[in-house]
Design an enzyme around this catalytic site. Structure first.
Site, PDB file in Angstrom:
ATOM      1  N   HIS A  42       1.149  -1.332   0.070  1.00 12.22           N
ATOM      2  CA  HIS A  42      -0.015  -0.043  -0.085  1.00 12.22           C
ATOM      3  C   HIS A  42       0.927   1.102  -0.009  1.00 12.22           C
ATOM      4  O   HIS A  42       1.314   1.686   0.947  1.00 12.22           O
ATOM      5  CB  HIS A  42      -0.405  -0.052   1.355  1.00 12.22           C
ATOM      6  CG  HIS A  42      -2.306   0.994   1.049  1.00 12.22           C
ATOM      7  ND1 HIS A  42      -3.510   0.853   0.559  1.00 12.22           N
ATOM      8  CD2 HIS A  42      -1.989   2.194   0.939  1.00 12.22           C
ATOM      9  CE1 HIS A  42      -3.964   1.260   0.524  1.00 12.22           C
ATOM     10  NE2 HIS A  42      -3.263   2.902   1.185  1.00 12.22           N
ATOM     11  N   HIS A  54       1.377   4.913  -2.271  1.00  7.50           N
ATOM     12  CA  HIS A  54       0.556   6.326  -3.338  1.00  7.50           C
ATOM     13  C   HIS A  54       1.764   6.410  -4.002  1.00  7.50           C
ATOM     14  O   HIS A  54       2.718   7.230  -3.410  1.00  7.50           O
ATOM     15  CB  HIS A  54      -0.273   6.825  -2.746  1.00  7.50           C
ATOM     16  CG  HIS A  54      -1.046   6.231  -1.952  1.00  7.50           C
ATOM     17  ND1 HIS A  54      -2.465   6.153  -2.483  1.00  7.50           N
ATOM     18  CD2 HIS A  54      -1.629   6.554  -0.670  1.00  7.50           C
ATOM     19  CE1 HIS A  54      -3.012   5.386  -1.188  1.00  7.50           C
ATOM     20  NE2 HIS A  54      -2.649   5.667   0.100  1.00  7.50           N
ATOM     21  N   TYR A 114      -8.941  17.139  -0.127  1.00  8.45           N
ATOM     22  CA  TYR A 114      -7.361  17.299   0.621  1.00  8.45           C
ATOM     23  C   TYR A 114      -6.115  17.253  -0.627  1.00  8.45           C
ATOM     24  O   TYR A 114      -6.484  16.657  -1.368  1.00  8.45           O
ATOM     25  CB  TYR A 114      -6.752  16.186   1.712  1.00  8.45           C
ATOM     26  CG  TYR A 114      -6.014  14.823   1.268  1.00  8.45           C
ATOM     27  CD1 TYR A 114      -5.050  15.086   1.233  1.00  8.45           C
ATOM     28  CD2 TYR A 114      -6.732  13.903   0.628  1.00  8.45           C
ATOM     29  CE1 TYR A 114      -4.214  13.277   0.951  1.00  8.45           C
ATOM     30  CE2 TYR A 114      -7.118  13.179   0.656  1.00  8.45           C
ATOM     31  CZ  TYR A 114      -5.480  12.282  -0.026  1.00  8.45           C
ATOM     32  OH  TYR A 114      -4.666  11.590   0.120  1.00  8.45           O
ATOM     33  N   SER A 150      -7.364   9.249  -3.405  1.00  5.41           N
ATOM     34  CA  SER A 150      -8.482   9.571  -3.949  1.00  5.41           C
ATOM     35  C   SER A 150      -8.985  11.315  -4.871  1.00  5.41           C
ATOM     36  O   SER A 150      -9.541  11.603  -5.318  1.00  5.41           O
ATOM     37  CB  SER A 150      -9.863  10.384  -2.541  1.00  5.41           C
ATOM     38  OG  SER A 150      -9.075  10.644  -2.111  1.00  5.41           O
ATOM     39  N   ARG A 154      -9.919   0.085  -6.122  1.00  5.52           N
ATOM     40  CA  ARG A 154     -10.584   0.382  -4.835  1.00  5.52           C
ATOM     41  C   ARG A 154     -11.880   1.394  -5.143  1.00  5.52           C
ATOM     42  O   ARG A 154     -11.994   1.927  -5.499  1.00  5.52           O
ATOM     43  CB  ARG A 154      -9.337   1.246  -4.676  1.00  5.52           C
ATOM     44  CG  ARG A 154      -9.348   1.716  -3.195  1.00  5.52           C
ATOM     45  CD  ARG A 154      -7.733   3.034  -2.688  1.00  5.52           C
ATOM     46  NE  ARG A 154      -7.535   2.676  -1.377  1.00  5.52           N
ATOM     47  CZ  ARG A 154      -7.314   3.627  -0.572  1.00  5.52           C
ATOM     48  NH1 ARG A 154      -6.966   4.683  -1.141  1.00  5.52           N
ATOM     49  NH2 ARG A 154      -7.139   3.775   0.974  1.00  5.52           N
ATOM     50  N   TYR A 164     -11.425   1.123   1.083  1.00  4.64           N
ATOM     51  CA  TYR A 164     -10.997   1.252   2.584  1.00  4.64           C
ATOM     52  C   TYR A 164     -12.333   2.135   3.013  1.00  4.64           C
ATOM     53  O   TYR A 164     -12.582   3.006   2.662  1.00  4.64           O
ATOM     54  CB  TYR A 164     -10.301   3.037   2.339  1.00  4.64           C
ATOM     55  CG  TYR A 164     -10.085   3.978   2.498  1.00  4.64           C
ATOM     56  CD1 TYR A 164     -10.018   3.331   3.693  1.00  4.64           C
ATOM     57  CD2 TYR A 164      -9.618   4.676   2.813  1.00  4.64           C
ATOM     58  CE1 TYR A 164      -8.735   4.219   5.435  1.00  4.64           C
ATOM     59  CE2 TYR A 164      -9.276   5.900   3.773  1.00  4.64           C
ATOM     60  CZ  TYR A 164      -9.063   5.377   4.949  1.00  4.64           C
ATOM     61  OH  TYR A 164      -8.382   6.218   6.026  1.00  4.64           O
ATOM     62  N   HIS A 186      -5.669  -0.894   5.951  1.00  5.75           N
ATOM     63  CA  HIS A 186      -6.266  -0.577   7.516  1.00  5.75           C
ATOM     64  C   HIS A 186      -6.102  -0.633   7.974  1.00  5.75           C
ATOM     65  O   HIS A 186      -7.311  -0.149   8.991  1.00  5.75           O
ATOM     66  CB  HIS A 186      -6.178   1.088   6.685  1.00  5.75           C
ATOM     67  CG  HIS A 186      -5.175   2.176   5.734  1.00  5.75           C
ATOM     68  ND1 HIS A 186      -4.387   1.237   5.295  1.00  5.75           N
ATOM     69  CD2 HIS A 186      -5.907   2.717   5.685  1.00  5.75           C
ATOM     70  CE1 HIS A 186      -3.785   2.452   4.571  1.00  5.75           C
ATOM     71  NE2 HIS A 186      -4.833   3.205   4.104  1.00  5.75           N
ATOM     72  N   ASP A 188       1.207   2.388   3.513  1.00  9.18           N
ATOM     73  CA  ASP A 188       1.103   3.661   3.854  1.00  9.18           C
ATOM     74  C   ASP A 188       1.994   5.089   3.281  1.00  9.18           C
ATOM     75  O   ASP A 188       0.925   5.531   3.261  1.00  9.18           O
ATOM     76  CB  ASP A 188      -0.050   3.907   4.286  1.00  9.18           C
ATOM     77  CG  ASP A 188      -0.730   4.505   4.482  1.00  9.18           C
ATOM     78  OD1 ASP A 188      -1.656   5.033   3.395  1.00  9.18           O
ATOM     79  OD2 ASP A 188      -1.696   5.458   5.581  1.00  9.18           O
TER      80      ASP A 188
END
Length: 303
Positions: A28, A30, A46, A74, A121, A156, A180, A247
């Protein structure tokens, strides 16, 4: 420029203190590419700083980890090009998980498969979706799209939503993968509503759980000792359905009062070396750690 400097993702400060098996995978991460080339989605909640393939390579060199799974966050909506950019920079040791919508064609999915995408996802947490009917509809639609190609559906979300879709996961022809720790709250104990459902789904073999993002479930930094019983319970339920991830770059996707969606949200300052060193406390047996770090990701992502 100052914002960009202070928005940089942390690199590991603590050396790894156990034997990481060959072909270990961080399941996981990004990638946030140059915003000129990879613009953010206008509807994001965000705005993170940059997180480059080079920074991610340095992270994994420090962690002694060879393989990676890049998940489209996202902030990009259904534009998966930044994840593809990161995957191509990494080469054969990378896979990715996409975000799609009704406009995504089967031909586009075929091209994604050829590039190394292996799942989609559904992000219900950042979107603030708590309505079980919405969650059920989105998961059902995702299964329909994925069943012919054998990709998994990653979610998620939270434990109440997992309880609401339990029957759908049990009947699904493709695996569900919960991010998570399934969104549990470490302060609520092993008997918290929904955790038994998560355990049951893992035990059934129909669902994988990422023991990742401990700081999202616990406030006990830096070692998150209250996560030990949850990790051990999930591993005991079915060690063949547990995967691990950093993450990284640890985005702060929370909606904070006074912070606009376009303001840069600083990354969480997480020491991933210290975090990975918790794995032997969660899984004392080296053979079980090999399942979590190597065998299970190889099966799920097709390494």
């Amino acid at each position: 420029m100052t914002d960009q400097i202070y928005a940089r993702a942390a690199q590991p400060a603590t050396p790894i203190n156990f034997d990481v098996p060959p072909h270990a995978c961080d399941c996981h991460t990004h990638i946030h590419g140059d915003v000129e080339k990879f613009p953010f989605f206008a509807g994001r909640v965000y705005t993170p700083g940059p997180a480059s393939p080079e920074e991610m390579a340095a992270l994994h060199k420090a962690l002694l980890i060879e393989r990676v799974v890049i998940v489209t966050p996202s902030i990009y909506g259904t534009d998966n090009s930044s994840s593809l950019f990161g995957m191509k920079a990494r080469g054969a040791t990378a896979r990715a998980v996409a975000v799609i919508d009704d406009k995504t064609t089967e031909n586009e999915l075929d091209a994604m498969h050829a590039d190394g995408f292996r799942g989609i996802r559904i992000n219900l947490a950042t979107d603030g979706v708590s309505n079980p009917n919405v969650g059920r509809d989105r998961f059902t639609a995702a299964i329909e799209r994925m069943k012919a190609r054998g990709w998994h559906v990653q979610l998620y979300t939270t434990l109440p939503m997992i309880s609401a879709i339990r029957d759908l996961v049990l009947a699904s022809p493709v695996p569900a993968v919960f991010d998570h720790f399934g969104g549990l709250d470490a302060s609520l104990g092993l008997e918290q509503p929904g955790f038994a459902d998560l355990i049951a789904l893992v035990k059934s073999g129909k669902a994988y759980v990422k023991i990742s993002g401990a700081y999202r479930s616990s406030n006990l930094a830096p070692d998150y000792q209250d996560m030990v019983p949850y990790a051990r319970a999930l591993i005991a339920a079915n060690a063949d359905r547990i995967i691990w991830g950093t993450d990284w770059p640890h985005p702060d996707s929370a909606q904070v009062e006074g912070r606009k969606a376009t303001d840069i949200a600083l990354f969480h300052a997480i020491d991933d070396g210290r975090l990975l060193n918790q794995l032997p406390a969660w899984a004392p047996d080296a053979d079980v750690r090999k399942k979590i770090l190597v065998d299970n990701p190889a099966r799920l992502y097709g390494f």
